[in-house]
Design a protein around this motif. Structure first.
Motif, short mmCIF file in Angstrom:
data_model
loop_
_atom_site.label_atom_id
_atom_site.label_comp_id
_atom_site.label_asym_id
_atom_site.label_seq_id
_atom_site.Cartn_x
_atom_site.Cartn_y
_atom_site.Cartn_z
N SER A 10 -5.44 4.78 42.38
CA SER A 10 -6.25 5.86 41.81
C SER A 10 -6.88 5.43 40.49
CB SER A 10 -5.39 7.11 41.61
OG SER A 10 -6.14 8.15 41.03
N GLN A 57 -0.42 13.20 50.24
CA GLN A 57 0.99 13.05 49.89
C GLN A 57 1.61 14.39 49.48
OE1 GLN A 57 1.53 10.08 50.94
NE2 GLN A 57 -0.71 9.84 50.87
N ILE A 110 -4.28 11.11 47.85
CA ILE A 110 -3.23 11.70 47.01
C ILE A 110 -2.92 13.11 47.50
CG2 ILE A 110 -2.72 12.53 44.68
CD1 ILE A 110 -4.25 10.12 43.61
N TYR A 121 4.57 6.01 45.40
CA TYR A 121 3.80 6.83 44.46
C TYR A 121 3.18 5.97 43.36
CZ TYR A 121 5.48 11.31 46.34
OH TYR A 121 5.72 12.41 47.13
N LEU A 132 0.08 4.35 44.72
CA LEU A 132 -1.04 5.28 44.77
C LEU A 132 -1.62 5.53 43.38
CD1 LEU A 132 0.16 7.91 47.39
CD2 LEU A 132 -1.74 6.32 47.61
N SER A 136 -4.37 7.52 54.18
CA SER A 136 -2.95 7.72 53.92
C SER A 136 -2.10 7.18 55.07
CB SER A 136 -2.66 9.22 53.71
OG SER A 136 -1.27 9.46 53.57
N MET A 156 0.21 11.38 40.45
CA MET A 156 1.08 10.43 41.11
C MET A 156 2.08 9.78 40.15
SD MET A 156 0.68 10.24 44.42
CE MET A 156 0.85 12.03 44.20
#
Length: 600
Positions: free
Chosen positions: A552, A356, A353, A545, A548, A508, A433
């Motif tokens: 998470s 990003q 994260i 997003y 992710l 990533s 996110m």
């Protein structure tokens, strides 16, 4: 328990231990250190100067690198994002090399001198390439979809990669040694001073990031990337001057050998004796005797019991090779390492994260209205300063107000345990996110349907939430690894915390490539995939997003499982090699007193 409450025998044992530890430190010329001249706060301040300046230099390059490789070197957006994440990942992965060289051959001070010069040379090469048109492809507007921009290749690409490799090698090998060398300036009995140093080091880290993401990124944006990279080289040189200025005051720990050999010996010995039966009484396992009062053998751990076979003595043999017979201490260190790996693995998504926020979120900001006033624009990369602004102000408030209140409720000296702190941060990272996905969806729809460009401050919440998340997870992870490690493993486990960043950035890159491949093969999406176009208004960054955020959230529950599996107990992990609590000394001197302690 206070030191004055100890018996005379226990005090003598503690004093003998401290003297034996301090015998290991020497000055720059290899002579024994003098307490009135070497070490202490004065010496640590020179190291903190390097910490702040090095972070300014590397953060200014890393956090705005995507802008340079996209606009100047003409790499496609997804390829540029992968280059940045791979670069940052390599920086943190090379921290293992720095720790290994320091422990085995160079010691921390000389390691920093060598690799600091290497890092400066990388910054200079980047500045030269950004200044000379011959080392870059012809100028072209990458955001203009009607023109085809020539991507950097050949010697131009080779120059870029060589410069980034030099910077990554230098910075990566510096990072674990800055913290360890600064901590070496204090005796191990000065726990309060050590704690103050770690807090000061994190403050220097945050200040370096903040200045890099505001002042230095502003210089890059308004004066050119060549000037910006040159400033990074100058700032790093200032850090090396700060380090060198303290040469005569440093306490240096000579190399004590690599940690990898004892670890390998444990596995080889355990495999060799795999047919042996582990004894029911752990006291029969091999451990060298000690005549030091107050230092007692390690507590035995029931986890990974197959490794205990490395400590079983072969009947009829007076002496055995260290590759066939290991001490309980060696096995215990390997058990610690194996036990913390799942916790370490659970922080990888967290750092994905973070990747990003340093890549796609910067490009997201570039597609928004960056004006604060009619004449002043904020560089999109400067939004990454928000987490560090939060850390500078929130961490003191956390220590002043939250910790005392939590201490009363939980009885824990830290307010909440490091594992609880890590979990809190992992939970908050999910909402970073979520906020990013919602804002990106609104930004894209506003531009495509209403031709309205949103203000760049719309993406501030995702940075704000992540700042709070990092305060819990990043600091909690360092505290956790430090408390769980023995003296001989502290540098290695510190390097492992940096590897979490490395694997997060590498993941990533894998996610970006995989998502593009999967979504481009589905006819319901654009031909290039969610992230395949150089125009975010055509991409579906919001869906990435959301992916992710989902990963998470799942990772948070995975962490809950492993944190329950891991029985957190610092006092059970520090014994023979180091006395970390006065209770252990008292118990070692008064053998009649029995105290049962939990096991790892």
């Amino acid at each position: 328990m206070d030191v004055h409450d100890l018996s005379e025998e226990a005090k003598r044992g503690l004093h003998m231990y401290e003297e034996s530890s301090d015998d290991l430190v020497v000055d720059f010329r290899g002579r024994p250190c003098r307490q009135d001249k070497h070490g202490g706060t004065r010496a640590a301040l020179f190291v903190l100067g390097l910490q702040a300046f090095e972070m300014m230099a590397i953060a200014a390059v890393g956090n705005n690198l995507i802008t340079y490789v996209f606009n100047e070197m003409h790499l496609p957006l997804s390829k540029a994002a992968n280059l940045v994440t791979n670069f940052i990942g390599t920086v943190f992965l090379l921290s293992l090399l720095g720790g290994f060289l320091s422990d085995s051959y160079l010691e921390s001070f000389r390691t920093m001198l060598v690799f600091g010069v290497i890092e400066i040379s990388g910054f200079i090469l980047l500045s030269v390439q950004a200044h000379l048109p011959q080392l870059r492809p012809p100028e072209c507007n990458m955001k203009n979809t009607t023109t085809h921009c020539l991507e950097a290749n050949g010697y131009k690409a080779a120059t870029l990669y060589a410069a980034l490799c030099l910077v990554a090698l230098g910075s990566g090998c510096l990072k674990p040694n800055i913290i360890s060398h600064g901590a070496d300036q204090f005796q191990r009995k000065d726990l309060r001073k050590l704690s103050s140093f770690f807090n000061a080091a994190y403050f220097a880290f945050s200040m370096g990031q903040l200045i890099a993401l505001t002042l230095l990124v502003w210089v890059q944006t308004h004066s050119g990337m060549d000037i910006g990279f040159g400033v990074s080289a100058a700032v790093m040189a200032a850090g090396m001057i700060s380090l060198a200025a303290g040469t005569n005051f440093y306490r240096n720990k000579p190399p004590r050998g690599s940690i990898f050999t004892p670890i390998a010996q444990v596995f080889v010995a355990a495999i060799t004796k795999r047919k042996q039966i582990c004894p029911s009484n752990p006291n029969t396992l091999h451990q060298p005797s000690t005549d030091l009062v107050g230092v007692k053998p390690l507590l035995h751990s029931n986890k990974f019991r197959f490794l205990d076979k490395a400590c079983i003595k072969t009947q009829g043999k007076a002496r055995e090779s260290p590759w066939r017979l290991c001490t309980v201490e060696q096995v215990h260190q390997v058990k610690i390492l194996l036990s913390v790996i799942p916790i370490f693995a659970c922080t990888i998504i967290f750092n994905t994260i973070l990747a990003q926020l340093q890549t796609f979120s910067v490009q997201q900001g570039s597609s928004m209205d960056t004006h604060i006033t009619k004449t002043f624009q904020i560089p999109p990369a400067s939004l990454q300063a928000i987490p560090y602004i939060i850390l500078i102000f929130v961490v003191p408030l956390y220590e002043t107000f939250f910790v005392p209140l939590a201490r009363k409720l939980t009885g824990n000296d830290s307010g909440i345990s490091p594992l609880q702190r890590i979990g809190t941060g992992l939970f908050l990272a999910t909402f970073s996110m979520v906020a990013a996905a919602l804002v990106e969806k609104k930004r894209r729809e506003s531009f495509l349907e209403q031709n309205v460009t949103l203000s760049i401050f719309w993406i501030a919440p995702q940075f704000l939430i992540f700042g709070l998340s990092e305060m819990f997870t990043a600091v909690g992870l360092v505290e956790f690894f430090y408390k769980q490690s023995s003296q001989s493993m502290q540098s290695f486990l510190t390097a492992m915390t940096y590897c979490s960043y490395s694997f997060g950035f590498y993941l990533s890159s894998v996610l970006v490539s995989t998502v593009n491949k999967v979504t481009s093969s589905n006819g319901s999406w654009t031909r290039e995939g969610w992230l395949g176009d150089n125009d975010l208004n055509k991409d579906r960054l919001d869906l990435f997003y959301w992916l992710l955020a989902s990963l998470s959230f799942v990772n948070f529950f995975n962490y809950l499982f492993w944190s329950r599996w891991y029985s957190f107990c610092p006092s059970a992990t520090h014994h023979r090699a180091e006395v970390n609590s006065l209770e252990d000394v008292e118990d070692g001197a008064n053998k009649d007193s029995k105290m049962e302690k939990p096991r790892i």
